[in-house]
Motif scaffolding. Structure first.
Motif, PDB file in Angstrom:
ATOM      1  N   THR A  74       0.825  -1.207   0.000  1.00  0.00           N
ATOM      2  CA  THR A  74       0.000   0.000   0.000  1.00  0.00           C
ATOM      3  C   THR A  74       0.860   1.257   0.000  1.00  0.00           C
ATOM      4  O   THR A  74       0.585   2.219  -0.728  1.00  0.00           O
ATOM      5  N   ASN A 115      -8.222  -3.616  -0.204  1.00  0.00           N
ATOM      6  CA  ASN A 115      -7.838  -4.883   0.418  1.00  0.00           C
ATOM      7  C   ASN A 115      -8.986  -5.879   0.403  1.00  0.00           C
ATOM      8  O   ASN A 115      -8.786  -7.095   0.277  1.00  0.00           O
ATOM      9  N   LEU A 133      -4.139  -0.913  -6.372  1.00  0.00           N
ATOM     10  CA  LEU A 133      -4.031  -1.928  -5.333  1.00  0.00           C
ATOM     11  C   LEU A 133      -4.972  -3.093  -5.597  1.00  0.00           C
ATOM     12  O   LEU A 133      -4.619  -4.257  -5.358  1.00  0.00           O
ATOM     13  N   THR A 146      -8.145   2.471   0.731  1.00  0.00           N
ATOM     14  CA  THR A 146      -7.172   1.400   0.978  1.00  0.00           C
ATOM     15  C   THR A 146      -7.844   0.168   1.560  1.00  0.00           C
ATOM     16  O   THR A 146      -7.568  -0.969   1.156  1.00  0.00           O
ATOM     17  N   LEU A 149      -5.119   4.915  -6.245  1.00  0.00           N
ATOM     18  CA  LEU A 149      -4.549   3.901  -5.363  1.00  0.00           C
ATOM     19  C   LEU A 149      -5.471   2.693  -5.270  1.00  0.00           C
ATOM     20  O   LEU A 149      -5.004   1.541  -5.283  1.00  0.00           O
TER      21      LEU A 149
END
Length: 928
Positions: A631, A768, A657, A764, A653
Motif C-alpha cells: 500500500t 484490500n 491496489l 485502501t 490507489l
C-alpha cells in the motif's frame, strides 16, 4: 465392466491416505487415476489448519473484542472521539449505547442518517460491505445442494460416470468440485453428468444475483450522488480549468471568457494558479517560527522563565569563543524573525500580485510607460497591445530621435537604451527661472536685509546674482538627490522583479479555478467543449479547496502524460518483481520449507503435531505484512501521475491496489500453489497434469479461507481496540509540547493525541477487501463452504466499521464517494475471473457440455458491462438539469455566494500576508 488390477495404499502423515489406481479400461484408452494428496501445501490437513487458525487468530480476536467491550464505555475519549470533540459531534455519536446493545443497534442506522452525519464516503463503504454479505446469501443457498452432491459424488461405494472413486478423508477436500471425478464418455447416452450440471446452475444463480445487486447499488448511488452534488459546497460551484492558452492566463482574461459564455452575473470568481516556490518556502519558515514563538511564550507564561536558545547561524562573526556560544532570548529573537518574515512575505505577495495582474489597484496599461525591463512580465501579445496605444502619444518624433543621436538635444535622455522612453532633464536656466518665479511669489530668498540706502544698484544686482546662483546650486543638488533616490527605487524594483523572474516566482501556470453562482452554469461548463484544439481549455470537476494537491496544479499535458506513464510503468515493474517475492513467501511459509531453512524446527514438529499446524500460520501472516508494504509503495507511485486532488489519488490507489491484489495474491498464489502442490506427481505422471490441476485449483480454497480469517482477525482486532492510536497518543503525552491545551491537542511528528480523529482510509481498506470479493466469487461454486465463512466475515466487518464510522472517523476528508465506480469495475472483473476459472476447471474435468453451458453466462456478463458503460457511470458524474434548476431557485437569496466562493481557491501561501502567534505574554493579558 472394468476390473481393478491393483491398488496401492500409502500411509502419509497422521493416517491420511494417498491412493494410486490402475484401471483395466478398453484398449483405446488407458488412464492412471492418481488422487491428489489430501493435505495442504503446508504438509498438514486443510481442516486441521483451519482449526488451528480459529484457535490462534480467532481466540486472539475474541480476547481483543471482549477487552474492547470492557473498555468501551469506560474510556469514551478513546472510543467515542466524535462526541468528545465538539466539531465532530453528531446525533449518531451522542447515542453510544450499552456495552453489548451497540452490536445490533448499529445496524438500525439508516443510509440516510449515515449520509447526513458521516458523509458520502462512509455510506458508500458501508454499502460495499453490505453488498458482499448479500452475495453470500446466494452462495449459501446453492451450497444446500452443492455440498451433499460433492460429498456423494466421491463416496467410497458410489458409482459415478464410468469408474469408481475413493474420496479423500479430509472434509474440506471432499466438499469441493475438485473431489468430483472426471466425466468419462464410454457411452453416448449421458452427455452431461448430473454432478456437473449442479455447479452450472449454481453459477447462474450466484453471478446473476451479483450482477443484479450491482444494478441496485447503481440506482442508490446515483440518487445520493446527485444529492451530494447539489450541496452548498465550494467544489459543487467551481470547475478546474487546465491547459489554458497563454493569452488567457490571467484572472481577468479567464473571468472575461466565462462571463462571455454564460449569462451576466453567473461567474463569481476566477483564479489562475501561480508558481510561488520561494513564497511557499517563506510561508513554511514563518509557520515554523510561529510555532517556536508560541512555545517560548508558553514556557515563560507557565514557568516564569524566559527561554533561551543558541542561534544556528550567528548574524555577525563572533569576536571570541564566548560570543560564539552565547545564547539569545527566544521570545525576542523569534519575534524579530517573525516581523521580518511578515515584511518579506507581504512584499513578495504584493510583487507576485503585480506581476500576475491580480492586484486591482495595479493598472497594467501603465506598463508601456515604464522602463523596458518590466515588459517581459506580461505575455507577448498583451505587451504588443499595450504598446500600440502608447507609441502615438508618448513616443518621440523622428526629428527628436535624430537630434538625440547627434547630441544636439541635451534636454532629453534615453531610458534603458530605448528611444521610445525619454526622460526630460531640466536645464540650469530653467532652474533659475523657477527660482525667479518663486522669488516673485514670495517663496524665494529674502533680500530685504540688503536693501540699505548706502548700497549701490550695481552691488545689489551682484549680490542678488550670487544668492540666486547659490540657491540654484542648492536646488540642483536637491534635484539630483531626488533623481538618485528615484533611481535607487527603480533599481530596487528592478532587482526584485529580476529575482522573481529568475525563479519563475509569480509565473502564471496553465490551470485555474472558476466559480459560478448557479449549479446549472457549473454543470454546463463541465460538459461543454471550450476549444477546437485537443488538450486545450479542458474543464472538469474541481476538488474541495482542502483536498487540492497544489504541487500538481498547472502541469502541462506532456508532464501529465509522462507522470501517468511513469506511474503505470513503475506499477508493472513492481508487479513483475512482486511475483517472484510472492512465490518466495508462499514457498517459505510452508512447514517443509521452514524445516529446511531452520532444521531445529523439525525436532519440534516430531515431538508435537500441533507445532506443524502452528508453523502453517506463518504464510498468511507474511502475506498480510506484504500487503501493508504494498500500500505504501503504490501510494508513492500514484503521486507521480499529476493528480490534483486527494480524492483522485485515493481512486488511483484503489484501482492499482485492487488489480495488484487480484493478480499477485490470487492468480500467482493460486497457480503457483497448485503447481507446487502436485509438482512431484506431475513429474512422475506427466500425462496426468490436467487431472492434477483439476483437483489442485479447487483445493486451494482452504488456503484462501485461512488467509481471509487471518486478515480479518488481525486487522479487526487492532482496528476496534485502536492499539496504534492509543500507543501513539501515549508517546505524544510523554513527549513534545504539553504546556497548554492547544499544545496538547496538536500532532507532534508522527504522534497525534486521541482528540485528533484519524482519517478514514476507505479506499485502501476497500481495495484490500476486493481480494475478499475475488475469493468469494471464484470459490462460491467450487467450494461452497467458503460462502458461510465469508458471510460471517462480512458481518464482522460491517459491525466493526459501522461502529468506527459513527464514533471514531470524522468526515473531514470527503472524496465524494469516487471509489464506488472503481469498485463496480473491480467486482465485474472478479466475476469475469470467476466464470473463466469455473469454465477452466470444468474443462479440466472433461465436461465440455458444462463448459458450453457456462459460456452464455460469460457473454451475458460482457453485455451487462457494456450496458452500464453506456450511461450509468456518466449519470453519476453530472447533476441533471431539472435538479440543477430546481436547486438554483431554492438558493436565490439563501446563499451568500461571495462568502462561499470568492477567494476560496486562492493558493494557501497567498492568503495570509501577516501572521501572529495565538499565545500572548502574561503581562499583555493583564493589560487587556
Amino acid at each position: 465392466m472394468d476390473h481393478l488390477l491393483f491398488q496401492n495404499v500409502t500411509l502419509v502423515g497422521r493416517g491420511f491416505l494417498s491412493y494410486d489406481y490402475v484401471w483395466n479400461v478398453p484398449p483405446r484408452r488407458t488412464t492412471i487415476y492418481t488422487s491428489i494428496n489430501t493435505q495442504d501445501l503446508s504438509g498438514q490437513p486443510a481442516t486441521l489448519i483451519l482449526e488451528t487458525t480459529l484457535m490462534s487468530y480467532g481466540v486472539l480476536f475474541l480476547v481483543s473484542f471482549l477487552f474492547f467491550l470492557f473498555l468501551r464505555n469506560r474510556y469514551k475519549t478513546v472510543y467515542n472521539v466524535n462526541e468528545t470533540v465538539e466539531e465532530y459531534r453528531t446525533p449518531l455519536s451522542a447515542e453510544f449505547h450499552g456495552p453489548l446493545s451497540w452490536m445490533w443497534k448499529v445496524f438500525r442506522v439508516s443510509d440516510e442518517e449515515i449520509f447526513t452525519h458521516c458523509g458520502m464516503d462512509a455510506v458508500v463503504f458501508i454499502r460495499c460491505l453490505r453488498y458482499g454479505r448479500r452475495v453470500t446469501y446466494a452462495g449459501m443457498l446453492t451450497s444446500l445442494f452443492l455440498l451433499p452432491l460433492y460429498a456423494w459424488s466421491c463416496a467410497p461405494s458410489s458409482y459415478v460416470g464410468s469408474h469408481h472413486t475413493i474420496c479423500p478423508p479430509d472434509p474440506l477436500d471432499r466438499w469441493n468440485l475438485g473431489a468430483v471425478p472426471n466425466q468419462e464418455y464410454d457411452t453416448l447416452d449421458r452427455p452431461l453428468d448430473p454432478v456437473f450440471a449442479a455447479p452450472v446452475l449454481a453459477a447462474y444463480v450466484v453471478f446473476g444475483w451479483a450482477l443484479y445487486l450491482l444494478l441496485d447499488e447503481f440506482r442508490w448511488y446515483t440518487q445520493y450522488q446527485h444529492r451530494h452534488l447539489s450541496k452548498a459546497l465550494p467544489n459543487n460551484y467551481t470547475v478546474y480549468v487546465k491547459h489554458i492558452p497563454p493569452n488567457m492566463r490571467s484572472d481577468k482574461a479567464l473571468l472575461a471568457y466565462f462571463s462571455a459564455v454564460f449569462p451576466s452575473g453567473d461567474v463569481v470568481d476566477a483564479r489562475v494558479a501561480l508558481a510561488t516556490p520561494k513564497l511557499d518556502r517563506l510561508v513554511a519558515e514563518r509557520n515554523a517560527v510561529v510555532n517556536k514563538l508560541e512555545r517560548a511564550i508558553n514556557v515563560y507564561n507557565e514557568k516564569d522563565v524566559r527561554p533561551q536558545h543558541m542561534p544556528i547561524v550567528p548574524k555577525t562573526p563572533p569576536t571570541s569563543i564566548a560570543d560564539s556560544i552565547r545564547n539569545v532570548d527566544s521570545i525576542d529573537t523569534y519575534t524579530s524573525e517573525l516581523a521580518k518574515l511578515n515584511i518579506r512575505i507581504t512584499e513578495r505577495i504584493d510583487n507576485v500580485e503585480k506581476l500576475s495582474g491580480d492586484n486591482p489597484d495595479y493598472d497594467k496599461d501603465q506598463l508601456g510607460r515604464r522602463p523596458s525591463f518590466l515588459a517581459p512580465l506580461y505575455d507577448f501579445e498583451e505587451s504588443i497591445t499595450c504598446f500600440e496605444g502608447i507609441h502615438s502619444s508618448f513616443a518621440p518624433s523622428s526629428d527628436m530621435r535624430s537630434s538625440i543621436r547627434s547630441g544636439k538635444n541635451k534636454g532629453y535622455e534615453v531610458l534603458d537604451g530605448n528611444e521610445n522612453y525619454l526622460m526630460e532633464i531640466p536645464s540650469i536656466s530653467d532652474q533659475i527661472e523657477v527660482v525667479d518665479d518663486d522669488m516673485e511669489e514670495g517663496f524665494g530668498p529674502d533680500l530685504s536685509e540688503n536693501d540699505g540706502p548706502g548700497l549701490s544698484e550695481k552691488k545689489k544686482k551682484r549680490s542678488t546674482k550670487k544668492k540666486i546662483k547659490k540657491n540654484a546650486s542648492a536646488l540642483r543638488k536637491k534635484t539630483f538627490k531626488s533623481l538618485a533616490a528615484a533611481g535607487s527605487e527603480i533599481v530596487a524594483g528592478a532587482n526584485a522583479v529580476a529575482d522573481l523572474l529568475s525563479t519563475n516566482e509569480g509565473k502564471r501556470l496553465d490551470a485555474g479555478f472558476v466559480s459560478f453562482r448557479t449549479l446549472t452554469a457549473r454543470q454546463t461548463a463541465i460538459q461543454m467543449i471550450h476549444s477546437c484544439t485537443p488538450f486545450t481549455m479542458t474543464v472538469e470537476e474541481a476538488p474541495h479547496p482542502k483536498d487540492i494537491l497544489w504541487s500538481n496544479v498547472g502541469k502541462d499535458h506532456r508532464a501529465e502524460l509522462a507522470g501517468k506513464v511513469t506511474g503505470n510503468a513503475l506499477t508493472v515493474t513492481l508487479c513483475l518483481f512482486w511475483t517472484v517475492l510472492s512465490v518466495f513467501v508462499t514457498s517459505l511459509g510452508k512447514v517443509d520449507a521452514l524445516v529446511n531453512v531452520l532444521p531445529f524446527l523439525g525436532k519440534w514438529k516430531e515431538k508435537s503435531d500441533y507445532v506443524g499446524s502452528l508453523l502453517a500460520q506463518i504464510e498468511p501472516l507474511l502475506l498480510v505484512v506484504l500487503l501493508a508494504l504494498l500500500t505504501i509503495v503504490l501510494m508513492n507511485f500514484a503521486k507521480h501521475e499529476g493528480l490534483v486532488s486527494e480524492s483522485q489519488l485515493q481512486a488511483s490507489l484503489f484501482q492499482k491496489l485492487s488489480l495488484f491484489l487480484i493478480v499477485q495474491f490470487f492468480f500467482v498464489k493460486m497457480i503457483s500453489s497448485s503447481v507446487l502442490a502436485e509438482l512431484q506427481l506431475m513429474i512422475n505422471y506427466p500425462r496426468e497434469i490436467v487431472d492434477l490441476l483439476a483437483r489442485a485449483v479447487p483445493d486451494q480454497s482452504s488456503s484462501f479461507m485461512q488467509y481471509v480469517l487471518v486478515q480479518t482477525f488481525v486487522y479487526l482486532g487492532t482496528e476496534i481496540l485502536r492499539l496504534r492510536p492509543i500507543l501513539f497518543a501515549w508517546i505524544r503525552s510523554r513527549m513534545g509540547p504539553n504546556l497548554t491545551e492547544k499544545e496538547r491537542a496538536q500532532q507532534w511528528l508522527l504522534f497525534r493525541p486521541l482528540c485528533i480523529s484519524g482519517e478514514s482510509e476507505f479506499a485502501t481498506t476497500l481495495a484490500n477487501l476486493v481480494l475478499f470479493y475475488s475469493i468469494l466469487l471464484v470459490y462460491s461454486v467450487m467450494s461452497p463452504v467458503l460462502n458461510w465463512i465469508m458471510c460471517a466475515v462480512f458481518f464482522l466487518l460491517s459491525m466493526v466499521y459501522r461502529h468506527q464510522v459513527y464514533y471514531i472517523y470524522a468526515p473531514t476528508h470527503e472524496t465524494e464517494g469516487n471509489i464506488f465506480p472503481q469498485f463496480v469495475k473491480m467486482v465485474i472483473l472478479c466475476i469475469y475471473v470467476a466464470e473463466v476459472t469455473l469454465m477452466g476447471v470444468l474443462g479440466l474435468k472433461k465436461s465440455p457440455v458444462a463448459v458450453g453451458l457456462v459460456f452464455p453466462l460469460l457473454v451475458g456478463t460482457v453485455f451487462f458491462n457494456m450496458y452500464i458503460n453506456l450511461e450509468h457511470y456518466r449519470l453519476t458524474k453530472f447533476l441533471p438539469s431539472t435538479m440543477s434548476v430546481e436547486e438554483d431557485k431554492k438558493n436565490i437569496g439563501s446563499i451568500d455566494f461571495d462568502e462561499l466562493l470568492i477567494g476560496k481557491y486562492l493558493q494557501p501561501s497567498m492568503q495570509k500576508k501577516t501572521m501572529e502567534p495565538d499565545s500572548v505574554l502574561k503581562e499583555l493579558r493583564i493589560i487587556d
